[in-house]
Enzyme design. Structure first.
Site, mmCIF file in Angstrom:
data_model
loop_
_atom_site.group_PDB
_atom_site.id
_atom_site.type_symbol
_atom_site.label_atom_id
_atom_site.label_comp_id
_atom_site.label_asym_id
_atom_site.label_seq_id
_atom_site.Cartn_x
_atom_site.Cartn_y
_atom_site.Cartn_z
ATOM 1 N N ARG A 104 -4.327 6.011 21.077
ATOM 2 C CA ARG A 104 -4.531 4.569 20.901
ATOM 3 C C ARG A 104 -3.265 3.936 20.309
ATOM 4 O O ARG A 104 -2.440 4.632 19.688
ATOM 5 C CB ARG A 104 -5.730 4.264 19.978
ATOM 6 C CG ARG A 104 -5.591 4.861 18.603
ATOM 7 C CD ARG A 104 -6.698 4.422 17.683
ATOM 8 N NE ARG A 104 -6.446 3.141 17.054
ATOM 9 C CZ ARG A 104 -5.663 2.950 16.001
ATOM 10 N NH1 ARG A 104 -5.003 3.959 15.454
ATOM 11 N NH2 ARG A 104 -5.518 1.748 15.484
ATOM 12 N N THR B 141 -0.736 -1.125 13.048
ATOM 13 C CA THR B 141 0.176 -1.443 11.943
ATOM 14 C C THR B 141 1.633 -1.063 12.227
ATOM 15 O O THR B 141 2.517 -1.440 11.478
ATOM 16 C CB THR B 141 -0.245 -0.715 10.648
ATOM 17 O OG1 THR B 141 -0.206 0.696 10.895
ATOM 18 C CG2 THR B 141 -1.647 -1.111 10.223
ATOM 19 N N ASP C 5 -1.440 1.246 -3.688
ATOM 20 C CA ASP C 5 -2.226 0.156 -4.278
ATOM 21 C C ASP C 5 -3.628 0.612 -4.672
ATOM 22 O O ASP C 5 -4.506 -0.198 -4.957
ATOM 23 C CB ASP C 5 -2.281 -1.072 -3.348
ATOM 24 C CG ASP C 5 -2.984 -0.791 -2.039
ATOM 25 O OD1 ASP C 5 -3.068 0.384 -1.643
ATOM 26 O OD2 ASP C 5 -3.467 -1.745 -1.404
ATOM 27 N N ALA D 33 -10.854 8.827 7.653
ATOM 28 C CA ALA D 33 -10.434 10.189 7.312
ATOM 29 C C ALA D 33 -9.314 10.169 6.273
ATOM 30 O O ALA D 33 -9.207 11.066 5.433
ATOM 31 C CB ALA D 33 -9.975 10.914 8.571
ATOM 32 N N ASN D 34 -8.506 9.103 6.283
ATOM 33 C CA ASN D 34 -7.375 9.033 5.353
ATOM 34 C C ASN D 34 -7.778 8.732 3.901
ATOM 35 O O ASN D 34 -6.928 8.638 3.035
ATOM 36 C CB ASN D 34 -6.359 8.007 5.843
ATOM 37 C CG ASN D 34 -6.941 6.600 5.906
ATOM 38 O OD1 ASN D 34 -7.838 6.247 5.142
ATOM 39 N ND2 ASN D 34 -6.435 5.781 6.803
ATOM 40 N N SER E 153 0.799 -1.222 0.000
ATOM 41 C CA SER E 153 0.000 0.000 0.000
ATOM 42 C C SER E 153 0.842 1.287 0.000
ATOM 43 O O SER E 153 1.621 1.507 -0.899
ATOM 44 C CB SER E 153 -0.928 -0.069 1.213
ATOM 45 O OG SER E 153 -1.796 1.003 1.234
HETATM 46 C C1 GN1 Z 1 -4.731 6.992 11.767
HETATM 47 C C2 GN1 Z 1 -4.683 6.121 10.566
HETATM 48 O O1 GN1 Z 1 -4.735 6.631 9.439
HETATM 49 N N1 GN1 Z 1 -4.556 4.809 10.774
HETATM 50 C C3 GN1 Z 1 -4.481 3.834 9.670
HETATM 51 C C4 GN1 Z 1 -3.466 2.759 9.989
HETATM 52 O O2 GN1 Z 1 -3.879 2.078 11.165
HETATM 53 P P1 GN1 Z 1 -3.176 2.191 12.582
HETATM 54 O O3 GN1 Z 1 -3.841 1.117 13.387
HETATM 55 O O4 GN1 Z 1 -3.470 3.578 13.069
HETATM 56 O O5 GN1 Z 1 -1.715 1.999 12.363
HETATM 57 O O6 GN1 Z 1 -3.405 1.827 8.919
HETATM 58 C C5 GN1 Z 1 -4.631 1.119 8.702
HETATM 59 C C6 GN1 Z 1 -4.404 0.109 7.608
HETATM 60 O O7 GN1 Z 1 -4.019 0.711 6.405
HETATM 61 C C7 GN1 Z 1 -5.748 2.117 8.356
HETATM 62 O O8 GN1 Z 1 -6.950 1.420 8.247
HETATM 63 C C8 GN1 Z 1 -5.835 3.182 9.460
HETATM 64 O O9 GN1 Z 1 -6.754 4.170 9.120
HETATM 65 MG MG MG Z 2 -3.746 1.106 0.307
#
Ligand code: GN1
Ligand code: MG
Length: 539
Positions: free
Chosen positions: A505, A509, A288, A381-382, A71
């Site tokens: 939180r 990932t 991706d 939001a992303n 990604s």
């Molecule tokens: C704040 C933020 O954008 N977090 C992202 C990121 O997750 P985190 O759990 O925050 O690392 O990666 C995820 C997978 O791509 C996506 O679903 C999520 O929105």
């Molecule tokens: Mg992606």
């Protein structure tokens, strides 16, 4: 099959020796599947092949998808994830099996674990298994595909290599294959079928409307570039003008580098080197092509981001209005995460008066919550998101007897939207067409779209802590339960800021926690983010 069960098992060990597990690495199937340095993934991808075959066998030979991509991650990373038969993410209970197989220490242990899963789930290892796969444009992709093929061959699964696709295209293909002989086939299970379906739907949705504003798309030097160009060719330049930039897929080191949806959203600025004309529409895809954010600069050269929240709000407004005109009684709902800008949630609830559900981060949570509405709109939001039309909503629309041409038009548009929108997963290309189609209906440019509400200034900070697992949340991740006492300290800080909101939180990932803060002014949002981050430093 003429081999004995024993021979077949020795096949696994034989192939597995070609794909040794790197020492000292613990692998975990998380929100985005397995994702790490491409050079460490060979054994993991081989074993995912075994698991994909098990999953297909468990589901009576339904086709399972395997996507090789990382990604928006840097070029040297890669990843792998499984796609379930309806084009959904892998069922959560199977993530444990994926992790188990990936971490087996020896070839024999792997065979043992594989058999244990088969036995626990009563899987007949003689039944057919069908798998399709594709990859993005990363340099490590071809070798990982070879490892995957070995895994599939080791357990005698049938497979089809779809070569290079966007992630959502593979989700589409999987759903098409598994619905081919049902009453509601999803489409032709080919890349061409995908373009034809979206192009036709776009032409119907925008029929008789002015051409949408010209859009320039930063493809993050990833797979989305060539695929978007192809899609635009199917639609035709009479209907849309798409100008693709950052589409050097052969310059592998440029992938996601200072461009792309994640860069633009997190940095809140333009991709490097882009010189925008004022009030024109721009967008960025991720590596991706399952995420998209839009943006523009105004006459004073000020940058305005139109992110997932703005997309959700635009789409909600449009669908709500179409339903009102059509007279079809269906409930629209929105699903967001804690990262949704407070102004967007207020706009959706107070102005549009549509119900908003908040779920934990991660598309699978949003997707499942959206399935509870007749028409469920979800966006992170992303910029990752889509719109789900339930089966009963489709039936109501298809069987609706319009009383006048206005109603008929609205129903036709709604039905074509359901075809235009990828129903399996967030899809940057499909979302791009959705947004531009709505702008064409409204005869809007980006500045009119942006008027719906004004984002509260916000800041997202990544903080590395000793143990992110110590962070436990409740209320859709909006409040900390542990470490004890921390939430009270955050609350005390937030109270000091007008329109203040902040939460902490653990990332799913990355090995870090995330701090989000928003407030009435840029200065205050930044200050709140810093102060909350400081609370974590003493832990
Ligand atoms: C704040 C933020 O954008 N977090 C992202 C990121 O997750 P985190 O759990 O925050 O690392 O990666 C995820 C997978 O791509 C996506 O679903 C999520 O929105
Ligand atoms: Mg992606």
């Amino acid at each position: 099959m003429d081999s004995t069960p024993q021979e077949r098992l020795s096949q696994i060990a034989k192939f597995s020796t070609l794909h040794p597990r790197p020492e000292g690495h613990k692998f975990a199937y998380g929100t985005a599947g397995f994702r790490l340095l491409g050079s460490l993934l060979d054994s993991v991808v081989f074993r995912v092949g075994l698991l994909a075959a098990l999953r297909s066998r468990k589901l009576d030979g339904e086709t399972i998808g395997v996507m090789i991509t990382a990604s928006h991650n840097p070029p040297d990373d890669n990843g792998v994830k499984l796609i379930d038969p309806q084009g959904e993410m892998l069922e959560a209970s199977w993530e444990t099996y994926a992790t188990k197989l990936a971490n087996a220490e020896t070839d024999d242990e792997l065979t043992k674990d594989y058999l244990a899963v088969a036995e626990a789930l009563k899987i007949n290892l003689d039944s057919p298994a069908n798998v399709v796969f594709a990859r993005d444009t990363r340099a490590s992709g071809p070798a990982l595909v070879a490892a995957l093929k070995d895994g599939l061959q080791a357990v005698a699964a049938d497979y089809t290599d779809y070569r290079i696709l966007t992630t959502p295209q593979l989700h589409y293909v999987v759903k098409c294959i598994n619905t081919a002989t049902t009453a509601t086939p999803y489409g032709k299970p080919t890349e061409e079928g995908y373009y034809e379906k979206l192009a036709t739907a776009f032409q119907i949705v925008t029929m008789g409307k002015p051409k949408p504003p010209v859009i320039t798309v930063d493809a993050a030097n990833g797979v989305g570039g060539p695929k978007l160009k192809e899609l635009a060719r199917y639609i035709g330049s009479d209907h849309i003008d798409i100008n693709v930039v950052k589409d050097e897929i052969d310059a592998v080191e440029k992938l996601n580098h200072q461009c792309g949806a994640d860069f633009v959203k997190t940095q809140q600025k333009l991709p490097l080197g882009l010189e925008p004309a004022s009030l024109e529409l721009y967008a960025s895809l991720d590596g991706d092509a399952d995420r998209i954010v839009f943006y523009y600069v105004d006459e004073a050269s000020k940058f305005h981001l139109l992110d997932g929240d703005k997309i959700a709000s635009l789409v909600a407004m449009f669908i709500r209005d179409l339903l009102a005109v059509s007279g079809v009684d269906l409930q629209v709902g929105i699903v967001q995460t804690a990262y949704a800008n407070g102004s967007s949630s207020k706009y959706l609830t107070d102005i549009l008066k549509v119900p908003v559900t908040v779920t934990p981060t991660g598309v699978k949570h949003l997707h499942h919550a959206a399935q509870l509405f007749d028409i469920g709109i979800y966006f992170e939001a992303n910029g990752h998101g889509t719109v789900l039309f339930s089966n009963s909503a489709m039936k109501s629309l298809e069987s609706f007897e319009a009383q006048n041409p206005g109603q008929q038009d609205a129903v036709t548009t709604l039905l074509s939207l359901a075809a235009l929108i990828n129903q399996t997963v967030g899809d940057a290309l499909s979302d791009l067409l959705l947004v531009t189609a709505i702008l064409s209906h409204k005869v809007w440019g980006p500045d009119e779209w942006n008027l719906a509400y004004t984002d509260l200034p916000n800041r997202l900070v990544r903080v590395v802590v000793k143990d992110r697992m110590a962070f436990k949340t409740e209320d859709a991740e909006r409040r900390l339960v542990e470490p004890k006492g921390l939430q009270a300290q955050i609350d005390a800080l937030v109270k000091k800021y007008k329109s203040g909101r902040s939460f902490v939180r653990a990332s799913g990932t990355e090995d870090a926690v995330r701090v989000y803060a928003e407030a009435a002014t840029r200065l205050e949002a930044d200050e709140l983010a810093v102060k909350v981050s400081d609370l974590l430093k003493v832990l």
